[in-house]
Enzyme design. Structure first.
Site, PDB file in Angstrom:
ATOM      1  N   ASP A  61     -10.177   3.529   2.017  1.00 53.52           N
ATOM      2  CA  ASP A  61     -10.432   2.856   3.307  1.00 53.52           C
ATOM      3  C   ASP A  61     -11.218   3.754   4.268  1.00 53.52           C
ATOM      4  OD1 ASP A  61      -9.247   0.420   2.740  1.00 53.52           O
ATOM      5  OD2 ASP A  61      -7.259   1.055   3.445  1.00 53.52           O
TER       6      ASP A  61
ATOM      7  N   LYS B 133       0.804  -1.225   0.000  1.00 55.42           N
ATOM      8  CA  LYS B 133       0.000   0.000   0.000  1.00 55.42           C
ATOM      9  C   LYS B 133       0.841   1.281   0.000  1.00 55.42           C
ATOM     10  CE  LYS B 133      -4.344  -1.477   2.052  1.00 55.42           C
ATOM     11  NZ  LYS B 133      -5.332  -1.112   3.068  1.00 55.42           N
TER      12      LYS B 133
END
Ligand code: ATR
Length: 278
Positions: free
Chosen positions: A107, A70
């Protein structure tokens, strides 16, 4: 339609076999009758740049990235959204027609949408929030809560230095507590989030005392396997409204799906059934 026009997407991680994203995206593709494929891809760190460069040439329109890629994905992108830059990580990549790579992080959006849909009266600005954990998931939650107007975020993590780093980065609305005193920060908190991996199947149980919880608090666990964690059960015993983590996974996936395959997906009970831990 020729083969080359079928959009490809997927998720890159290591390991990747456990990921529920392929099941989720395939369910939506089937449900909406859209052409497209979504595949899991196990990629070593040293191959990530090369893989991302090749994907648009193979027909990929974008992909999700997960642990451990990520942060690296953010560095490799040609352009980065503000929220991905703030969180310091990317989970949703889109290839433009010219092959340039756009990195986003959904997210925090998934976290907020889950709370808003599950508890319609919930508001981030209704009072202090408590966040357990200071990893990547906690960063996304903190950025989302600050953005949504939380007046104060009480943060605690087993490794205190990680919380201190977040306080320096995100500033005065964050207050850091010692992990051993975490039970003391619950008083009058209106939003309480477990962003640690405690309580996940195969991991230690979440043991911080929760009897100080305000019964009006909304309590959310990002852990979704098991769905009804010990943390949520104990919060319900105190009288709190609880929200499981499964719909965060679903909501964070929706913006990528829409960008890549062209339609906003449905978030309903059938998609939860596809993803329920087995
Ligand atoms: P993620 O990106 O999913 O947040 P992570 O960065 O590995 O993953 O973070 C995991 C979180 O769970 C961290 O807050 C971690 O605490 P540390 O920073 O002290 O490692 C927390 N965590 C994991 N195991 C734990 C345990 N046994 N007790 C307390 N906290 C734990």
């Amino acid at each position: 339609m020729s083969d080359t026009a079928i959009p490809l997407a997927g998720v890159i991680g290591l390991p990747i076999g456990h990921s529920r994203s392929p099941a989720l995206h395939r369910h939506w593709l089937r449900q909406l009758g859209l052409p497209g494929h979504y595949v899991p891809m196990a990629v070593q760190q040293e191959h990530l740049a090369e893989v991302l460069q090749s994907m648009p040439k193979m027909g990929f329109v974008g992909c999700n990235v997960t642990i451990p890629h990520k942060e690296a994905a953010l560095d490799l992108a040609d352009s980065v959204t503000d929220r991905a830059a703030l969180i310091g990580a990317a989970n949703t990549l889109t290839f433009r027609a010219d092959g340039r790579l756009i990195a986003d992080n959904t997210d925090g959006y998934g976290f907020l949408e889950n709370l808003k849909h599950s508890v319609p009266h919930w508001r981030a600005d209704s009072g202090p929030a408590v966040v357990f954990g200071a990893g990547g998931a906690a960063r996304a939650v903190i950025v989302a809560l600050l953005d949504a107007g939380a007046p104060e975020i009480r943060l605690t993590n087993r490794t205190k230095s990680r919380s201190e780093v977040l306080r320096k980065e995100f500033g005065g609305r964050l207050v850091v507590y010692d992990w051993v005193q975490a039970g003391n920060m619950l008083d009058d908190a209106m939003t309480v989030v477990n962003a640690t991996s405690l309580g996940m199947t195969g991991r230690p149980e979440f043991r911080v005392p929760l009897d100080g919880l305000n019964p009006n608090a909304v309590v959310n666990d990002l852990v979704y396997s098991p769905l009804d964690t010990g943390f949520l059960q104990r919060a319900r015993e105190v009288g709190c409204t609880t929200v499981d983590g499964l719909n965060m996974l679903i909501h964070q996936a929706a913006p990528g799906f829409e960008r890549w395959f062209g339609m906003r997906p449905e978030i309903d009970e059938t998609v939860r059934q596809v993803l329920l831990p087995r």
